[in-house]
Design an enzyme around this catalytic site. Structure first.
Site, PDB file in Angstrom:
ATOM      1  N   GLU A  46      -3.341  -5.089   5.045  1.00  0.00           N
ATOM      2  CA  GLU A  46      -3.371  -3.653   4.728  1.00  0.00           C
ATOM      3  C   GLU A  46      -2.422  -2.876   5.635  1.00  0.00           C
ATOM      4  O   GLU A  46      -1.835  -3.415   6.582  1.00  0.00           O
ATOM      5  CB  GLU A  46      -4.818  -3.140   4.833  1.00  0.00           C
ATOM      6  CG  GLU A  46      -5.713  -3.843   3.817  1.00  0.00           C
ATOM      7  CD  GLU A  46      -7.107  -3.226   3.704  1.00  0.00           C
ATOM      8  OE1 GLU A  46      -7.507  -2.445   4.589  1.00  0.00           O
ATOM      9  OE2 GLU A  46      -7.788  -3.552   2.716  1.00  0.00           O
ATOM     10  N   ASN A  47      -2.289  -1.602   5.311  1.00  0.00           N
ATOM     11  CA  ASN A  47      -1.352  -0.748   6.038  1.00  0.00           C
ATOM     12  C   ASN A  47      -1.889   0.665   6.091  1.00  0.00           C
ATOM     13  O   ASN A  47      -2.594   1.105   5.165  1.00  0.00           O
ATOM     14  CB  ASN A  47       0.005  -0.778   5.312  1.00  0.00           C
ATOM     15  CG  ASN A  47       1.100  -0.150   6.140  1.00  0.00           C
ATOM     16  OD1 ASN A  47       1.355   1.040   6.066  1.00  0.00           O
ATOM     17  ND2 ASN A  47       1.752  -0.967   6.949  1.00  0.00           N
ATOM     18  N   ALA A  48      -1.554   1.386   7.171  1.00  0.00           N
ATOM     19  CA  ALA A  48      -1.988   2.778   7.314  1.00  0.00           C
ATOM     20  C   ALA A  48      -1.492   3.624   6.144  1.00  0.00           C
ATOM     21  O   ALA A  48      -2.155   4.590   5.747  1.00  0.00           O
ATOM     22  CB  ALA A  48      -1.481   3.342   8.640  1.00  0.00           C
ATOM     23  N   TYR A  50      -1.699   3.309   2.808  1.00  0.00           N
ATOM     24  CA  TYR A  50      -2.560   2.387   2.055  1.00  0.00           C
ATOM     25  C   TYR A  50      -1.846   1.631   0.936  1.00  0.00           C
ATOM     26  O   TYR A  50      -2.101   0.460   0.697  1.00  0.00           O
ATOM     27  CB  TYR A  50      -3.756   3.141   1.443  1.00  0.00           C
ATOM     28  CG  TYR A  50      -4.663   3.830   2.438  1.00  0.00           C
ATOM     29  CD1 TYR A  50      -4.624   3.521   3.797  1.00  0.00           C
ATOM     30  CD2 TYR A  50      -5.574   4.792   2.000  1.00  0.00           C
ATOM     31  CE1 TYR A  50      -5.461   4.160   4.696  1.00  0.00           C
ATOM     32  CE2 TYR A  50      -6.421   5.429   2.896  1.00  0.00           C
ATOM     33  CZ  TYR A  50      -6.361   5.118   4.238  1.00  0.00           C
ATOM     34  OH  TYR A  50      -7.186   5.750   5.117  1.00  0.00           O
ATOM     35  N   GLU A  57      -3.375 -13.015  -2.755  1.00  0.00           N
ATOM     36  CA  GLU A  57      -2.711 -13.897  -3.726  1.00  0.00           C
ATOM     37  C   GLU A  57      -1.202 -13.729  -3.672  1.00  0.00           C
ATOM     38  O   GLU A  57      -0.443 -14.692  -3.730  1.00  0.00           O
ATOM     39  CB  GLU A  57      -3.196 -13.589  -5.144  1.00  0.00           C
ATOM     40  CG  GLU A  57      -4.690 -13.681  -5.343  1.00  0.00           C
ATOM     41  CD  GLU A  57      -5.361 -12.331  -5.170  1.00  0.00           C
ATOM     42  OE1 GLU A  57      -5.169 -11.683  -4.119  1.00  0.00           O
ATOM     43  OE2 GLU A  57      -6.095 -11.915  -6.089  1.00  0.00           O
ATOM     44  N   CYS A  89      -6.406  -8.795  -8.793  1.00  0.00           N
ATOM     45  CA  CYS A  89      -6.017  -7.505  -9.369  1.00  0.00           C
ATOM     46  C   CYS A  89      -4.891  -7.711 -10.382  1.00  0.00           C
ATOM     47  O   CYS A  89      -4.263  -8.776 -10.465  1.00  0.00           O
ATOM     48  CB  CYS A  89      -5.589  -6.536  -8.274  1.00  0.00           C
ATOM     49  SG  CYS A  89      -3.908  -6.801  -7.675  1.00  0.00           S
TER      50      CYS A  89
HETATM   51  N1  THU Z   1      -7.210  -7.367  -2.676  1.00  0.00           N
HETATM   52  C1  THU Z   1      -6.662  -8.616  -2.646  1.00  0.00           C
HETATM   53  O1  THU Z   1      -6.286  -9.116  -1.580  1.00  0.00           O
HETATM   54  N2  THU Z   1      -6.534  -9.290  -3.824  1.00  0.00           N
HETATM   55  C2  THU Z   1      -6.892  -8.791  -5.035  1.00  0.00           C
HETATM   56  O2  THU Z   1      -6.593  -9.387  -6.058  1.00  0.00           O
HETATM   57  C3  THU Z   1      -7.678  -7.560  -5.096  1.00  0.00           C
HETATM   58  C4  THU Z   1      -7.646  -6.713  -3.880  1.00  0.00           C
HETATM   59  C5  THU Z   1      -7.327  -6.624  -1.414  1.00  0.00           C
HETATM   60  C6  THU Z   1      -6.408  -5.453  -1.308  1.00  0.00           C
HETATM   61  C7  THU Z   1      -7.142  -4.574  -0.304  1.00  0.00           C
HETATM   62  O3  THU Z   1      -6.745  -4.965   1.004  1.00  0.00           O
HETATM   63  C8  THU Z   1      -8.605  -4.921  -0.500  1.00  0.00           C
HETATM   64  O4  THU Z   1      -8.623  -6.104  -1.267  1.00  0.00           O
HETATM   65  C9  THU Z   1      -9.398  -3.846  -1.216  1.00  0.00           C
HETATM   66  O5  THU Z   1      -8.781  -3.469  -2.385  1.00  0.00           O
END
Ligand code: THU
Length: 134
Positions: A46-48, A50, A57, A89
């Site tokens: 993640e990053n500040a 967002y 993946e 996602c």
């Molecule tokens: N996230 C994933 O790493 N993979 C996905 O397919 C869905 C979401 C992460 C992104 C973010 O850091 C956190 O889950 C919440 O959305």
């Protein structure tokens, strides 16, 4: 000896430790298996700012591509700690489709149970390189 689904899922779970998720608190791990047995792992970072976050993946996939792999992807495991399965996602489904429309995806939940299904079921009628052909 080739890797079992359980082993690939366990590698995805191990990557939860490397997840950098101070904003959502939602850790995700992934492990991408190649036909020759190589495995590329990933976690969400993640990053500040967002929106600059990258999913687990896609981290695994870009690690593989940046190491010279473009094909031969067989299976991807994705794992989270929540009660529901950690469904990839839309952006990750799309990125995986580019290189591996025939991929099998193992989707795990916090109790380590997992479902195996084809990427084509997660992304029906995917837009890919073939779509761009004249
Ligand atoms: N996230 C994933 O790493 N993979 C996905 O397919 C869905 C979401 C992460 C992104 C973010 O850091 C956190 O889950 C919440 O959305």
């Amino acid at each position: 000896m080739s890797m079992t689904d359980r082993e690939l899922v366990d590698l995805a779970f191990a990557m939860l430790e490397r997840s950098y998720a101070p904003y959502s608190g939602f850790s995700v791990g992934a492990a991408l298996l190649c036909a020759d047995g190589a495995v590329f792992t990933g976690c969400n970072v993640e990053n500040a700012a967002y929106g600059s976050t990258i999913c687990a993946e896609r981290t695994a996939l870009v690690k593989a591509v940046s190491e010279g792999r473009r094909d031969g992807f067989v299976k991807l495991a994705v794992a989270g700690r929540s009660a529901d399965y950690c469904w990839p996602c839309g952006a990750c489904r799309q990125m995986l489709w580019e290189f591996a429309p025939g991929l099998t995806v193992l989707v795990a939940r916090g109790d380590r149970d997992f479902i195996s299904l084809p990427l084509s079921e997660l992304l029906p009628h995917g837009f890919g390189p073939k779509t761009l052909e004249p």
